[in-house]
Design a protein around this motif. Structure first.
Motif, PDB file in Angstrom:
ATOM      1  N   LEU A  18       0.836  -1.208   0.000  1.00 38.12           N
ATOM      2  CA  LEU A  18       0.000   0.000   0.000  1.00 38.12           C
ATOM      3  C   LEU A  18       0.871   1.259   0.000  1.00 38.12           C
ATOM      4  O   LEU A  18       0.597   2.220  -0.742  1.00 38.12           O
ATOM      5  CB  LEU A  18      -0.922   0.002   1.223  1.00 38.12           C
ATOM      6  N   ASP A  19       1.932   1.245   0.798  1.00 37.12           N
ATOM      7  CA  ASP A  19       2.832   2.409   0.867  1.00 37.12           C
ATOM      8  C   ASP A  19       3.565   2.617  -0.460  1.00 37.12           C
ATOM      9  O   ASP A  19       3.688   3.751  -0.947  1.00 37.12           O
ATOM     10  CB  ASP A  19       3.848   2.231   1.996  1.00 37.12           C
ATOM     11  N   GLU A  20       4.042   1.521  -1.051  1.00 36.22           N
ATOM     12  CA  GLU A  20       4.782   1.615  -2.319  1.00 36.22           C
ATOM     13  C   GLU A  20       3.918   2.189  -3.431  1.00 36.22           C
ATOM     14  O   GLU A  20       4.410   2.944  -4.295  1.00 36.22           O
ATOM     15  CB  GLU A  20       5.295   0.231  -2.738  1.00 36.22           C
ATOM     16  N   LEU A  21       2.640   1.849  -3.435  1.00 37.66           N
ATOM     17  CA  LEU A  21       1.741   2.286  -4.494  1.00 37.66           C
ATOM     18  C   LEU A  21       0.945   3.523  -4.111  1.00 37.66           C
ATOM     19  O   LEU A  21       0.100   3.992  -4.895  1.00 37.66           O
ATOM     20  CB  LEU A  21       0.785   1.144  -4.866  1.00 37.66           C
ATOM     21  N   TRP A  46     -11.376  -2.492  -7.452  1.00 31.96           N
ATOM     22  CA  TRP A  46      -9.989  -2.487  -7.923  1.00 31.96           C
ATOM     23  C   TRP A  46      -9.864  -3.498  -9.055  1.00 31.96           C
ATOM     24  O   TRP A  46     -10.321  -4.637  -8.934  1.00 31.96           O
ATOM     25  CB  TRP A  46      -9.028  -2.861  -6.801  1.00 31.96           C
ATOM     26  N   LEU A  47      -9.219  -3.088 -10.148  1.00 32.81           N
ATOM     27  CA  LEU A  47      -9.047  -3.939 -11.319  1.00 32.81           C
ATOM     28  C   LEU A  47      -7.601  -4.420 -11.390  1.00 32.81           C
ATOM     29  O   LEU A  47      -6.666  -3.610 -11.367  1.00 32.81           O
ATOM     30  CB  LEU A  47      -9.401  -3.178 -12.594  1.00 32.81           C
ATOM     31  N   PHE A  48      -7.428  -5.731 -11.514  1.00 32.87           N
ATOM     32  CA  PHE A  48      -6.096  -6.342 -11.494  1.00 32.87           C
ATOM     33  C   PHE A  48      -5.800  -7.058 -12.804  1.00 32.87           C
ATOM     34  O   PHE A  48      -6.691  -7.634 -13.428  1.00 32.87           O
ATOM     35  CB  PHE A  48      -5.991  -7.366 -10.353  1.00 32.87           C
ATOM     36  N   GLY A  49      -4.533  -7.061 -13.164  1.00 34.66           N
ATOM     37  CA  GLY A  49      -4.086  -7.784 -14.337  1.00 34.66           C
ATOM     38  C   GLY A  49      -2.741  -7.278 -14.795  1.00 34.66           C
ATOM     39  O   GLY A  49      -2.125  -6.412 -14.149  1.00 34.66           O
ATOM     40  N   SER A  50      -2.288  -7.791 -15.912  1.00 35.78           N
ATOM     41  CA  SER A  50      -1.005  -7.386 -16.473  1.00 35.78           C
ATOM     42  C   SER A  50      -1.194  -6.154 -17.347  1.00 35.78           C
ATOM     43  O   SER A  50      -2.317  -5.665 -17.549  1.00 35.78           O
ATOM     44  CB  SER A  50      -0.419  -8.525 -17.295  1.00 35.78           C
ATOM     45  N   ALA A  51      -0.082  -5.676 -17.902  1.00 33.10           N
ATOM     46  CA  ALA A  51      -0.153  -4.542 -18.829  1.00 33.10           C
ATOM     47  C   ALA A  51      -1.044  -4.872 -20.027  1.00 33.10           C
ATOM     48  O   ALA A  51      -1.701  -3.980 -20.592  1.00 33.10           O
ATOM     49  CB  ALA A  51       1.253  -4.156 -19.279  1.00 33.10           C
ATOM     50  N   LYS A  52      -1.087  -6.153 -20.428  1.00 34.45           N
ATOM     51  CA  LYS A  52      -1.936  -6.563 -21.546  1.00 34.45           C
ATOM     52  C   LYS A  52      -3.422  -6.363 -21.238  1.00 34.45           C
ATOM     53  O   LYS A  52      -4.241  -6.274 -22.158  1.00 34.45           O
ATOM     54  CB  LYS A  52      -1.688  -8.030 -21.886  1.00 34.45           C
ATOM     55  N   ASP A  53      -3.766  -6.337 -19.961  1.00 35.13           N
ATOM     56  CA  ASP A  53      -5.167  -6.206 -19.556  1.00 35.13           C
ATOM     57  C   ASP A  53      -5.569  -4.756 -19.312  1.00 35.13           C
ATOM     58  O   ASP A  53      -6.732  -4.474 -18.998  1.00 35.13           O
ATOM     59  CB  ASP A  53      -5.423  -7.013 -18.282  1.00 35.13           C
ATOM     60  N   HIS A  54      -4.613  -3.827 -19.444  1.00 38.27           N
ATOM     61  CA  HIS A  54      -4.896  -2.431 -19.097  1.00 38.27           C
ATOM     62  C   HIS A  54      -6.022  -1.859 -19.956  1.00 38.27           C
ATOM     63  O   HIS A  54      -6.900  -1.152 -19.445  1.00 38.27           O
ATOM     64  CB  HIS A  54      -3.633  -1.576 -19.249  1.00 38.27           C
ATOM     65  N   ALA A  55      -6.015  -2.177 -21.252  1.00 42.51           N
ATOM     66  CA  ALA A  55      -7.016  -1.594 -22.157  1.00 42.51           C
ATOM     67  C   ALA A  55      -8.427  -2.044 -21.803  1.00 42.51           C
ATOM     68  O   ALA A  55      -9.353  -1.219 -21.744  1.00 42.51           O
ATOM     69  CB  ALA A  55      -6.685  -1.954 -23.600  1.00 42.51           C
ATOM     70  N   CYS A 107     -13.981   2.760 -10.585  1.00 45.18           N
ATOM     71  CA  CYS A 107     -12.975   1.692 -10.638  1.00 45.18           C
ATOM     72  C   CYS A 107     -11.568   2.277 -10.560  1.00 45.18           C
ATOM     73  O   CYS A 107     -11.289   3.334 -11.127  1.00 45.18           O
ATOM     74  CB  CYS A 107     -13.098   0.893 -11.934  1.00 45.18           C
ATOM     75  N   HIS A 108     -10.695   1.559  -9.876  1.00 45.71           N
ATOM     76  CA  HIS A 108      -9.266   1.903  -9.837  1.00 45.71           C
ATOM     77  C   HIS A 108      -8.533   0.868 -10.675  1.00 45.71           C
ATOM     78  O   HIS A 108      -8.422  -0.292 -10.275  1.00 45.71           O
ATOM     79  CB  HIS A 108      -8.754   1.913  -8.405  1.00 45.71           C
ATOM     80  N   ASN A 109      -8.044   1.299 -11.842  1.00 50.13           N
ATOM     81  CA  ASN A 109      -7.383   0.398 -12.781  1.00 50.13           C
ATOM     82  C   ASN A 109      -5.933   0.204 -12.370  1.00 50.13           C
ATOM     83  O   ASN A 109      -5.093   1.081 -12.564  1.00 50.13           O
ATOM     84  CB  ASN A 109      -7.471   0.960 -14.201  1.00 50.13           C
ATOM     85  N   LEU A 110      -5.621  -0.974 -11.822  1.00 51.02           N
ATOM     86  CA  LEU A 110      -4.261  -1.315 -11.388  1.00 51.02           C
ATOM     87  C   LEU A 110      -3.550  -2.230 -12.379  1.00 51.02           C
ATOM     88  O   LEU A 110      -2.418  -2.645 -12.126  1.00 51.02           O
ATOM     89  CB  LEU A 110      -4.316  -1.993 -10.013  1.00 51.02           C
ATOM     90  N   CYS A 111      -4.195  -2.533 -13.508  1.00 47.70           N
ATOM     91  CA  CYS A 111      -3.602  -3.453 -14.474  1.00 47.70           C
ATOM     92  C   CYS A 111      -2.314  -2.866 -15.052  1.00 47.70           C
ATOM     93  O   CYS A 111      -2.317  -1.763 -15.600  1.00 47.70           O
ATOM     94  CB  CYS A 111      -4.581  -3.745 -15.609  1.00 47.70           C
ATOM     95  N   GLY A 112      -1.241  -3.610 -14.896  1.00 46.85           N
ATOM     96  CA  GLY A 112       0.041  -3.175 -15.419  1.00 46.85           C
ATOM     97  C   GLY A 112       0.797  -2.219 -14.528  1.00 46.85           C
ATOM     98  O   GLY A 112       1.932  -1.849 -14.847  1.00 46.85           O
ATOM     99  N   THR A 113       0.193  -1.822 -13.408  1.00 46.20           N
ATOM    100  CA  THR A 113       0.870  -0.879 -12.511  1.00 46.20           C
ATOM    101  C   THR A 113       1.437  -1.561 -11.269  1.00 46.20           C
ATOM    102  O   THR A 113       2.179  -0.935 -10.512  1.00 46.20           O
ATOM    103  CB  THR A 113      -0.087   0.251 -12.059  1.00 46.20           C
ATOM    104  N   THR A 114       1.090  -2.814 -11.058  1.00 50.47           N
ATOM    105  CA  THR A 114       1.605  -3.558  -9.906  1.00 50.47           C
ATOM    106  C   THR A 114       2.505  -4.690 -10.384  1.00 50.47           C
ATOM    107  O   THR A 114       2.335  -5.216 -11.481  1.00 50.47           O
ATOM    108  CB  THR A 114       0.473  -4.183  -9.067  1.00 50.47           C
ATOM    109  N   SER A 115       3.447  -5.066  -9.548  1.00 51.70           N
ATOM    110  CA  SER A 115       4.148  -6.327  -9.767  1.00 51.70           C
ATOM    111  C   SER A 115       3.225  -7.465  -9.347  1.00 51.70           C
ATOM    112  O   SER A 115       2.189  -7.238  -8.693  1.00 51.70           O
ATOM    113  CB  SER A 115       5.427  -6.366  -8.939  1.00 51.70           C
ATOM    114  N   LEU A 116       3.593  -8.685  -9.699  1.00 52.84           N
ATOM    115  CA  LEU A 116       2.784  -9.825  -9.269  1.00 52.84           C
ATOM    116  C   LEU A 116       2.783  -9.925  -7.751  1.00 52.84           C
ATOM    117  O   LEU A 116       1.737 -10.197  -7.144  1.00 52.84           O
ATOM    118  CB  LEU A 116       3.315 -11.116  -9.895  1.00 52.84           C
ATOM    119  N   ALA A 117       3.911  -9.686  -7.111  1.00 50.05           N
ATOM    120  CA  ALA A 117       3.975  -9.740  -5.646  1.00 50.05           C
ATOM    121  C   ALA A 117       3.045  -8.701  -5.036  1.00 50.05           C
ATOM    122  O   ALA A 117       2.347  -8.970  -4.037  1.00 50.05           O
ATOM    123  CB  ALA A 117       5.404  -9.530  -5.169  1.00 50.05           C
TER     124      ALA A 117
END
Length: 337
Positions: A167-170, A213-222, A235-245
């Motif tokens: 949470l702090d990192e993001l 919250w929306l999760f996924g890889s950069a490919k899912d951002h669109a 919605c908060h689009n987090l796709c491609g903005t987070t690492s898997l961890a």
């Protein structure tokens, strides 16, 4: 056995379904040092398994042979002094490096003519082992031995400290109530519930006070951006903005996860989050979400499962006709359970 190596699958969900095997190996061999050889995109979930020690990077892409690089990696593995290696993928290439490393016991299913590479050989009986998690767990037993059941569900860990760090990192505030959507599916469009349906569900859940919250890889951002535009400001689009961890830690905070048949579905199940999974072209018969808190929604049309990336009939009815109202009812029931 004192030291063993896992050759991990190349998919996140498959790797999670191997965790019960790792637990069985530790139970069978107390004090075992169990390391994993894994692609870097899979490594984060292995780091969240208590059974795995070191995670060694496997730098090879899908289908990449790279004999010189495999030889160099084999020399590195030879220095590890492993007594055994469990080769989970069925390809010849996955068994080649452990063979070159001279690891004495090389355990796996027969596949792709790799008789000389695997020397503790299991023959797959698909009828006896219909689930992927069972097939992986079978490798802890002697070839031909019956698989002890039941098999525990896969588990990965996310501590409160991990979650706060993410949470702090993001720079995220933790809402009081969170629903996660995982709208992507690496396999293809025939496994993706429509963006308009996700948006309709978002509007209904947001009206009940849930942050989306929306999760996924950069490919899912669109596709996640399309959902966000159809449900403005919700919605908060987090796709491609987070690492898997980081995605693991944020999913661990959620009250509900709604997702397609995907790797993140298995992450949510292994975190024991309330889960509603949406099946279209695929089937839960082989790789279902393994959790007592998971519900599977499928219309079970005559044309599904077809296991195609694109709908061969052009209508995508298996997912288009799975209505937001149906998913909302299952979501509210799962949250209340």
């Amino acid at each position: 056995m004192k030291r063993a190596l896992i050759v991990a699958p190349s998919w996140i969900g498959d790797t999670i379904m191997a965790q019960p095997l790792f637990a069985r190996l530790h139970a069978k061999y107390p004090g075992l040092q169990l390391d994993a050889l894994a692609p870097r995109w899979v490594a984060p979930v292995l780091h969240r398994m208590a059974e795995i020690g070191e995670v060694i990077d496997s730098p090879f892409g899908h289908g990449q042979l790279s004999l010189k690089a495999r030889w160099r990696l084999a020399r590195q593995l030879a220095e590890g002094g492993y007594d055994a290696v469990y080769v989970l993928p069925n390809s010849l290439k996955s068994a080649l490096t452990p063979f070159l490393a001279g690891i004495p016991q090389r355990i796996g299913f027969i596949g792709e003519s790799r008789y000389g590479l695997i020397n503790v050989r299991h023959r797959l009986d698909k009828a006896a082992l219909p689930l992927m998690v069972e097939r992986f767990a079978q490798l802890a037993e002697a070839p031909g031995a019956a698989l002890p059941k039941p098999i525990a569900y896969p588990k990965i860990r996310s501590t409160a400290a991990d979650q706060q760090k993410t949470l702090d990192e993001l720079d995220l505030e933790r809402p009081a109530r969170i629903v996660a959507f995982c709208p992507g599916a690496e396999y293809g469009p025939a496994k993706r519930w429509p963006a308009a349906h996700f948006a309709a569900l978002a509007r209904k859940l947001a009206a009940d006070g849930y942050a989306i919250w929306l999760f996924g890889s950069a490919k899912d951002h669109a596709v996640a951006e399309e959902i966000s535009q159809l449900a403005p400001g919700l919605c908060h689009n987090l796709c491609g903005t987070t690492s898997l961890a980081q995605a693991v830690d944020l999913l661990a905070l959620t009250d509900l996860v709604v997702c397609n048949d995907s790797g993140l579905m298995h992450v949510a199940a292994a975190l024991d989050r309330p889960l509603v999974t949406l099946y279209g072209s695929s089937s839960p018969g082989f790789t279902p979400p393994l959790s007592d808190q998971a519900d599977i929604l499928s219309l079970n049309l005559d044309c599904s499962p077809c296991f195609k990336r694109e709908c061969p009939l052009g209508h995508f009815d298996c997912l288009n006709k799975l209505s937001p109202e149906q998913v909302l009812a299952a979501s509210l029931k799962r949250i209340a359970a």
